[in-house]
Design a protein around this motif. Structure first.
Motif, mmCIF file in Angstrom:
data_model
loop_
_atom_site.group_PDB
_atom_site.id
_atom_site.type_symbol
_atom_site.label_atom_id
_atom_site.label_comp_id
_atom_site.label_asym_id
_atom_site.label_seq_id
_atom_site.Cartn_x
_atom_site.Cartn_y
_atom_site.Cartn_z
ATOM 1 N N GLY A 36 0.785 -1.227 0.000
ATOM 2 C CA GLY A 36 0.000 0.000 0.000
ATOM 3 C C GLY A 36 0.816 1.277 0.000
ATOM 4 N N VAL A 37 2.120 1.173 -0.265
ATOM 5 C CA VAL A 37 2.988 2.356 -0.223
ATOM 6 C C VAL A 37 3.762 2.470 -1.533
ATOM 7 C CG1 VAL A 37 4.874 3.524 0.986
ATOM 8 C CG2 VAL A 37 3.185 2.206 2.288
ATOM 9 N N SER A 38 3.298 3.353 -2.403
ATOM 10 C CA SER A 38 3.975 3.625 -3.673
ATOM 11 C C SER A 38 3.403 4.913 -4.249
ATOM 12 C CB SER A 38 3.744 2.481 -4.663
ATOM 13 O OG SER A 38 2.417 2.510 -5.170
ATOM 14 N N GLY A 63 6.949 2.803 10.763
ATOM 15 C CA GLY A 63 7.749 1.946 11.620
ATOM 16 C C GLY A 63 6.894 1.235 12.654
ATOM 17 N N PRO A 64 7.441 0.271 13.337
ATOM 18 C CA PRO A 64 8.791 -0.250 13.165
ATOM 19 C C PRO A 64 8.913 -1.056 11.875
ATOM 20 C CG PRO A 64 7.610 -1.613 14.742
ATOM 21 C CD PRO A 64 6.698 -0.462 14.361
ATOM 22 N N GLN A 65 10.139 -1.333 11.494
ATOM 23 C CA GLN A 65 10.380 -2.028 10.231
ATOM 24 C C GLN A 65 9.810 -3.440 10.253
ATOM 25 O OE1 GLN A 65 14.453 -2.275 8.964
ATOM 26 N NE2 GLN A 65 13.860 -2.845 6.896
ATOM 27 N N GLU A 66 9.165 -3.792 9.153
ATOM 28 C CA GLU A 66 8.668 -5.148 8.911
ATOM 29 C C GLU A 66 9.181 -5.545 7.539
ATOM 30 O OE1 GLU A 66 4.420 -5.366 9.303
ATOM 31 O OE2 GLU A 66 4.435 -4.230 11.162
ATOM 32 N N GLU A 115 10.663 -3.148 4.222
ATOM 33 C CA GLU A 115 10.160 -1.793 4.000
ATOM 34 C C GLU A 115 11.112 -0.744 4.587
ATOM 35 O OE1 GLU A 115 6.946 -1.647 7.616
ATOM 36 O OE2 GLU A 115 6.355 -2.674 5.790
ATOM 37 N N GLU A 116 11.140 0.404 3.963
ATOM 38 C CA GLU A 116 11.978 1.520 4.414
ATOM 39 C C GLU A 116 11.182 2.377 5.397
ATOM 40 O OE1 GLU A 116 13.701 5.739 2.790
ATOM 41 O OE2 GLU A 116 13.330 4.186 1.301
ATOM 42 N N VAL A 117 11.545 2.331 6.658
ATOM 43 C CA VAL A 117 10.866 3.138 7.666
ATOM 44 C C VAL A 117 11.135 4.613 7.360
ATOM 45 C CG1 VAL A 117 10.671 3.695 10.119
ATOM 46 C CG2 VAL A 117 11.015 1.325 9.388
ATOM 47 N N GLY A 118 10.074 5.401 7.367
ATOM 48 C CA GLY A 118 10.186 6.822 7.082
ATOM 49 C C GLY A 118 9.933 7.181 5.627
ATOM 50 N N LEU A 119 9.691 6.176 4.778
ATOM 51 C CA LEU A 119 9.347 6.447 3.380
ATOM 52 C C LEU A 119 7.867 6.819 3.314
ATOM 53 C CD1 LEU A 119 9.812 6.394 0.286
ATOM 54 C CD2 LEU A 119 9.263 3.938 0.371
ATOM 55 N N VAL A 120 7.587 8.013 2.780
ATOM 56 C CA VAL A 120 6.212 8.498 2.690
ATOM 57 C C VAL A 120 5.997 9.128 1.323
ATOM 58 C CG1 VAL A 120 4.514 10.127 3.642
ATOM 59 C CG2 VAL A 120 6.093 8.940 5.181
ATOM 60 N N GLU A 127 8.055 12.424 -2.740
ATOM 61 C CA GLU A 127 8.585 11.236 -2.082
ATOM 62 C C GLU A 127 9.497 11.712 -0.967
ATOM 63 O OE1 GLU A 127 11.789 7.778 -3.145
ATOM 64 O OE2 GLU A 127 10.240 8.181 -4.646
ATOM 65 N N CYS A 128 9.199 11.310 0.254
ATOM 66 C CA CYS A 128 9.960 11.766 1.415
ATOM 67 C C CYS A 128 10.645 10.580 2.082
ATOM 68 C CB CYS A 128 9.033 12.432 2.425
ATOM 69 S SG CYS A 128 8.111 13.828 1.741
ATOM 70 N N HIS A 129 11.851 10.813 2.540
ATOM 71 C CA HIS A 129 12.630 9.811 3.277
ATOM 72 C C HIS A 129 12.988 10.440 4.627
ATOM 73 C CE1 HIS A 129 13.156 7.305 -0.344
ATOM 74 N NE2 HIS A 129 13.136 8.463 -0.964
ATOM 75 N N PHE A 130 12.105 10.256 5.604
ATOM 76 C CA PHE A 130 12.282 10.872 6.909
ATOM 77 C C PHE A 130 13.216 10.071 7.807
ATOM 78 C CE2 PHE A 130 7.862 12.322 5.766
ATOM 79 C CZ PHE A 130 8.228 13.623 5.467
ATOM 80 N N GLY A 131 13.446 8.816 7.485
ATOM 81 C CA GLY A 131 14.313 7.965 8.289
ATOM 82 C C GLY A 131 13.559 7.306 9.422
ATOM 83 N N ASP A 132 14.274 6.454 10.136
ATOM 84 C CA ASP A 132 13.702 5.701 11.253
ATOM 85 C C ASP A 132 13.786 6.552 12.518
ATOM 86 O OD1 ASP A 132 12.736 3.808 12.972
ATOM 87 O OD2 ASP A 132 14.226 2.270 12.489
ATOM 88 N N VAL A 133 12.924 7.577 12.572
ATOM 89 C CA VAL A 133 12.945 8.552 13.675
ATOM 90 C C VAL A 133 11.800 8.328 14.666
ATOM 91 C CG1 VAL A 133 14.173 10.305 12.336
ATOM 92 C CG2 VAL A 133 11.668 10.234 12.273
ATOM 93 N N GLY A 134 11.045 7.261 14.468
ATOM 94 C CA GLY A 134 9.903 6.967 15.328
ATOM 95 C C GLY A 134 8.598 7.314 14.642
ATOM 96 N N ARG A 135 7.567 6.563 14.955
ATOM 97 C CA ARG A 135 6.264 6.728 14.304
ATOM 98 C C ARG A 135 5.727 8.157 14.416
ATOM 99 N NH1 ARG A 135 3.593 2.052 12.875
ATOM 100 N NH2 ARG A 135 1.563 3.039 12.995
ATOM 101 N N GLU A 136 5.770 8.697 15.617
ATOM 102 C CA GLU A 136 5.184 10.020 15.831
ATOM 103 C C GLU A 136 5.896 11.095 15.008
ATOM 104 O OE1 GLU A 136 4.432 13.111 19.484
ATOM 105 O OE2 GLU A 136 4.270 10.961 19.908
ATOM 106 N N LYS A 137 7.212 11.035 14.955
ATOM 107 C CA LYS A 137 7.959 12.040 14.190
ATOM 108 C C LYS A 137 7.722 11.888 12.690
ATOM 109 C CE LYS A 137 11.703 13.229 17.365
ATOM 110 N NZ LYS A 137 10.876 14.141 18.082
ATOM 111 N N VAL A 138 7.645 10.660 12.205
ATOM 112 C CA VAL A 138 7.350 10.456 10.782
ATOM 113 C C VAL A 138 5.974 11.027 10.460
ATOM 114 C CG1 VAL A 138 6.927 8.754 8.952
ATOM 115 C CG2 VAL A 138 8.881 8.466 10.494
#
Length: 168
Positions: free
Chosen positions: A78-80, A108-111, A114-119, A134-145
């Motif tokens: 569901g992410v593209s 996140g968390p990663q499963e 998948e790239e955590v922080g990809l939106v 296309e944003c790459h926020f990184g693995d900064v935690g769910r709330e921050k993403v």
């Protein structure tokens, strides 16, 4: 906290970009779970611009509520870009809005891989070009993403509304 300031700054920028416009938006949100719609609804100046919002977190919801084909959403969880655009188009087609805006991503968390922080964020106007980010926020935690995605969506909308905007 700093990103909340980012959301507030983007809200103010959106109000300025809207000016006297009566533009209305339909939101289609997955990973943000309605947070973008809540930003509109919580502000007395932006509220009238929110026509409706869809929270479509699961693949089933994306298909049933927004018409996103399973063959498009299943291979990418569901992410593209295509899923985000289909969500925005679905929201626009199922509303009286002038714009459909969609957010889908991995908070996140990663499963699996998948790239955590990809939106992906997409703004689809009734007429005119589609705008995709296309944003790459990184693995900064769910709330921050989530917060960063909402701030970026507000900026996306503002940028499209600016007079003479052609970046779409």
């Amino acid at each position: 906290m700093a990103k909340d300031a980012g959301i507030n700054a983007q809200k103010e920028a959106l109000k300025m970009a809207l000016g006297d416009s009566e533009a209305r938006f339909a939101t289609a949100e997955s990973c943000t779970g309605g947070a973008l719609g809540a930003v509109f609804a919580s502000d007395s100046e932006l509220g009238p611009h929110l026509e409706r919002g869809f929270i479509a977190y699961s693949l089933d919801a994306k298909e049933a509520m927004l018409g996103v084909p399973r063959e498009e959403s299943e291979p990418c969880a569901g992410v593209s870009p295509a899923v985000a655009e289909a969500m925005a188009r679905g929201a626009l087609e199922r509303s009286e809005a002038d714009y459909g805006v969609a957010i889908t991503g991995f908070c996140g968390p990663q499963e699996q891989d998948e790239e955590v922080g990809l939106v992906y964020l997409v703004l689809v106007p009734k007429t005119g070009p589609v705008d995709l980010r296309e944003c790459h926020f990184g693995d900064v935690g769910r709330e921050k993403v989530l917060e960063q995605a909402v701030a970026e969506a507000l900026e996306l909308i503002s940028d499209q509304l600016k007079p003479g905007s052609t970046d779409s």
